[in-house]
Design a protein around this motif. Structure first.
Motif, mmCIF file in Angstrom:
data_model
loop_
_atom_site.group_PDB
_atom_site.id
_atom_site.type_symbol
_atom_site.label_atom_id
_atom_site.label_comp_id
_atom_site.label_asym_id
_atom_site.label_seq_id
_atom_site.Cartn_x
_atom_site.Cartn_y
_atom_site.Cartn_z
ATOM 1 N N THR A 20 40.047 4.892 56.972
ATOM 2 C CA THR A 20 40.560 3.571 57.047
ATOM 3 C C THR A 20 42.316 3.854 58.380
ATOM 4 O OG1 THR A 20 41.970 4.126 54.921
ATOM 5 C CG2 THR A 20 39.642 3.320 55.265
ATOM 6 N N GLU A 285 35.789 0.132 48.703
ATOM 7 C CA GLU A 285 36.238 0.916 50.013
ATOM 8 C C GLU A 285 34.432 1.439 51.136
ATOM 9 O OE1 GLU A 285 38.179 4.703 52.781
ATOM 10 O OE2 GLU A 285 37.854 4.714 50.091
ATOM 11 N N ALA A 288 33.944 -1.780 52.034
ATOM 12 C CA ALA A 288 34.909 -2.610 53.943
ATOM 13 C C ALA A 288 34.319 -1.520 55.165
ATOM 14 C CB ALA A 288 36.192 -1.985 53.433
ATOM 15 N N GLN A 289 34.074 -0.458 54.186
ATOM 16 C CA GLN A 289 33.495 0.079 55.856
ATOM 17 C C GLN A 289 31.875 -0.196 56.017
ATOM 18 O OE1 GLN A 289 33.958 3.851 56.608
ATOM 19 N NE2 GLN A 289 36.209 2.570 56.310
ATOM 20 N N ASP A 293 34.080 -2.039 58.606
ATOM 21 C CA ASP A 293 34.551 -1.315 59.377
ATOM 22 C C ASP A 293 33.946 -1.183 60.445
ATOM 23 O OD1 ASP A 293 37.302 -0.305 59.981
ATOM 24 O OD2 ASP A 293 36.396 1.646 59.078
ATOM 25 N N TRP A 382 40.821 -3.906 48.527
ATOM 26 C CA TRP A 382 40.616 -3.554 49.543
ATOM 27 C C TRP A 382 39.987 -4.974 49.908
ATOM 28 C CZ3 TRP A 382 39.695 -0.096 52.326
ATOM 29 C CH2 TRP A 382 40.515 1.987 51.800
ATOM 30 N N ARG A 386 40.381 -5.520 53.781
ATOM 31 C CA ARG A 386 39.185 -5.066 54.458
ATOM 32 C C ARG A 386 39.714 -5.612 55.911
ATOM 33 N NH1 ARG A 386 34.407 -5.751 51.938
ATOM 34 N NH2 ARG A 386 33.765 -7.854 52.708
#
Length: 726
Positions: A20, A285, A288-289, A293, A382, A386
């Motif tokens: 991140t 997280e 978010a990935q 992301d 997050w 994000r």
């Protein structure tokens, strides 16, 4: 065109952490959720090795003295570049200080320092036939464990409940320093207190540090490079020797080598020093990935690949000029796609969700409102930030400078940015950093970093402006997609033009591709620099003014992630107690697995690669990957049926390279050199098994003996390895 294996392995290592924009914060908040693991999963403290589980599964009962011997025969490599530990593992294999590791654990720039007019180690390899021929390796040291002890109670007792924030941290540091001073009084030893789970536990390690390390043997680079996934062949080994007082060291613990190859299905055990992992990634997280992301990066690299392919379409010199960047871009895209597929695996995701739920339920049962509040803060952070996290990563607002990208853990953004864009951003940062006191400057911009900065920034290698224009156009398209066309940063970047037109104008107009212009720019003071007219620098200045809001938000979020993540991690560790292995911390750990191939695309991938596979290598694809010349010359001496490499289910991550692989008798039967396949390995920092089989690759000890005897004319090393002394 393929990328050299060393670069592929480095890329995997670079992206082998849950990336991140908040690398420091992530290191604090990950590793706390206990997930039900496969039998082979984990890098365990030797004091907590799951001996009962191993006995039940494999019928092998490991005794405390067996574990102690493996731990103390294992070494970690200490080599730094840009203040970053490159890492690596090895093991003593004789009573005279001989250490077996991987060739790639010794950095390429170190081999270059050992070269001489009549010696080219990369091309020809190296064998020391006498003690006086062993070459001292600059900047390299090894640590071997002398003892380890849990000092959690001593550290915690120093910090009163009323102490918070900076006061509490200062008291912890003072106590840790006191413990380390008291533990390392013996000559040649060093003490290190390692925090596990953000301070839920503290372990004191006393190491014997060997500062004089000398090269004994390294194969030529071509022999060590694996051209493809297993079962492609690789002889990635090296031998070094530890010295004390200018004579070979005599370690109390070393592993005896066995020329026997383990059988398929046989259990093996690993001792190594994994650098870092993020196995307990939080659900927010992870989401978010999964949703922001990685999908963004898959699109970004697909777009860049398409533009570069269009640039190469006319063929000829234009195609040759861009082929390396195309190959690298395709590989980066594959990393993002493979990592995304792993994180989207429903079994993996469901296990993470269930594990986090169990932790929160346990905290609720004991009315731990403060820890639950930390989790809630992480959820909100997050969720709210994000998109900004990805944007900051794309724009390169966090992380080390670009010239450190091959030795540091970086976001995709620094790998994605065009060269001239990176030059310009660096000049803008440099003008600010020069006005700060030395101690206040960012990493990479201090006086000790000057030579490396100048080497990269003033690189004489010419930049192809056509490639740069295509690259910058793709970059601008990603900025527009991430921020929106009306965002101030996007508007500053494009200046009212299309991404393609704007990129072409800026690259045609900039002088940053001229090394002499960069030299002159580097010598200017801030006033003269600010007065310098250059279209790309002007665009970057406009973008920089608009980027400050995102940068400030990122820094504020990072602070909260660090503090609340540490609180959550400590609380979760108290729930898990000793039932889960801690994340990797560059300390000596224990792992295990079985020798086993796997299935891919309906075909069986065998567990073993014979030495004869070297002689099946060809240059049919133009990659230059042929049988190494020395191996070709001595091929008739070799027993082609001897196992060169094998794979196992052992759990390995960054830093495990060079780890000893032993059988149930404690005899060394191999050395870990990387993942069995790139596919699935890109998420190994966060998951042992996320929908794809994981395999570790090992060079067989039998191949070390066979090659030293038949290819490298080193019978003296064969005798030492088999006898355990010289």
């Amino acid at each position: 065109m393929k990328i050299a294996q060393s670069e592929l392995e480095m890329s995997i290592r670079i992206f082998s952490h849950c990336r991140t924009a908040f690398r420091l914060a992530s290191a604090m908040l990950l590793s706390w959720i206990m997930v039900e693991a496969r039998a082979e999963e984990g890098f365990w403290l030797f004091s907590q090795a799951p001996v009962e589980e191993i006995a039940s599964k494999y019928g092998v009962r490991l005794k405390p003295e067996w574990l102690d011997h493996l731990q103390k025969a294992t070494v970690r490599f200490n080599s730094k570049r840009f203040d970053v530990y490159i890492g690596g593992s090895g093991s003593f294999v004789s009573a005279d200080g001989l250490v077996l590791t991987n060739r790639h654990v010794i950095p390429r720039h170190v081999f270059a320092l050992l070269d001489a007019p009549d010696r080219n180690i990369g091309r020809d390899g190296y064998v020391a036939h006498r003690t006086e021929e062993e070459l001292k390796i600059p900047g390299l040291s090894l640590d071997a464990v002398v003892s380890g002890a849990d000092v959690t109670e001593r550290v915690v007792a120093r910090v009163p409940v009323s102490a918070v924030g900076g006061d509490a941290e200062r008291m912890r540091r003072e106590m840790i320093a006191e413990i380390e001073r008291g533990a390392s009084s013996a000559p040649g030893t060093s003490a290190e207190v390692v925090a596990l789970d953000a301070g839920a536990r503290y372990i004191l390690y006393v190491h014997r540090r060997y500062l004089d390390i000398r090269l004994v043997f390294a194969p030529e680079a071509a022999a060590a490079q694996r051209p493809d996934d297993h079962p492609a062949p690789a002889f990635d080994v090296a031998l070094v020797r530890a010295y004390e007082n200018d004579v070979p060291a005599h370690p109390q613990h070393f592993l005896r080598l066995s020329a026997r190859t383990p059988a398929e299905g046989e259990p093996i055990f690993v001792g190594g020093a994994p650098t870092r992992s993020n196995r307990r990634v939080t659900v927010p997280e992870l989401e978010a990935q999964r949703h922001v992301d990685l999908p963004h990066w898959v699109k970004a690299y697909a777009r860049l690949h398409s533009r570069l392919a269009a640039f190469a379409a006319p063929g000829g010199e234009q195609a040759r000029a861009v082929e390396r960047l195309i190959a690298k871009t395709a590989f980066m895209r594959m990393i993002a796609e493979d990592r995304l597929a792993s994180f989207q695996d429903e079994r993996f995701y469901s296990a993470r969700v269930a594990a986090e739920r169990r932790v929160r339920d346990a905290l609720a049962e004991r009315n731990d409102a403060a820890s639950l509040a930390a989790f809630e803060t992480l959820d909100e952070l997050w969720s709210e930030r994000r998109e900004d996290m990805f944007r900051g990563e794309l724009l390169g607002l966090r992380g080390p400078p670009p010239w450190q990208k091959y030795v540091a853990d970086l976001p995709f953004g620094l790998e994605f940015a065009p060269t001239l864009y990176s030059y310009g951003k660096t000049f803008l940062t440099l003008r600010r950093q020069r006005e700060l006191p030395e101690e206040s400057r960012m990493a990479g911009y201090r006086e000790k970093d000057r030579a490396d900065l100048e080497s990269w920034l003033l690189d004489p290698e010419p930049v192809d402006l056509g490639i740069e224009a295509a690259h910058l156009a793709s970059f601008f398209e990603s900025v527009v997609e991430a921020l929106g066309a009306e965002h101030p940063i996007a508007r500053a970047a494009l200046g009212g033009a299309s991404p393609e037109r704007r990129a072409t104008e800026l690259i045609r107009g900039t002088r940053l591709g001229d090394r002499e212009f960069r030299r002159a720019l580097y010598a200017l003071d801030r006033a003269d620099f600010d007065a310098t007219s250059d279209p790309l620098l002007a665009a970057l200045r406009d973008m920089e003014r608009e980027e400050s809001a995102i940068g400030e938000a990122l820094r504020a979020s990072e602070s909260l992630l660090r503090s609340e993540g540490a609180r959550a991690r400590r609380a979760a560790a108290s729930v898990a107690k000793d039932a889960a292995y801690p994340d990797a911390t560059r300390t000596i750990r224990f792992g295990f697995g079985v020798v086993e191939g796997w299935s891919r695309g309906g075909a069986t991938v065998p567990a073993f690669t014979p030495i004869g596979a070297y002689f099946a290598r060809s240059d049919r694809d133009g990659s230059g990957e042929t049988t190494p010349p020395r191996w070709s010359r001595h091929g008739e001496r070799l027993d082609s049926a001897v196992t060169l490499d094998f794979v196992s289910t052992a759990d390995v991550v960054a830093g495990h390279s060079g780890s000893a692989t032993v059988d149930a008798e404690g005899r060394l039967v191999g050395v870990v050199f990387g993942p069995g396949a790139t596919e699935g390995a890109t998420a190994s920092d966060c998951a042992y098994d996320a929908g794809k089989p994981r395999r570790a690759a090992h060079v067989a000890a039998a191949a070390v003996v066979e090659a030293l005897a038949s290819v490298y004319d080193a019978p003296h090393l064969v005798r030492e390895l088999l006898r355990g002394d010289r």
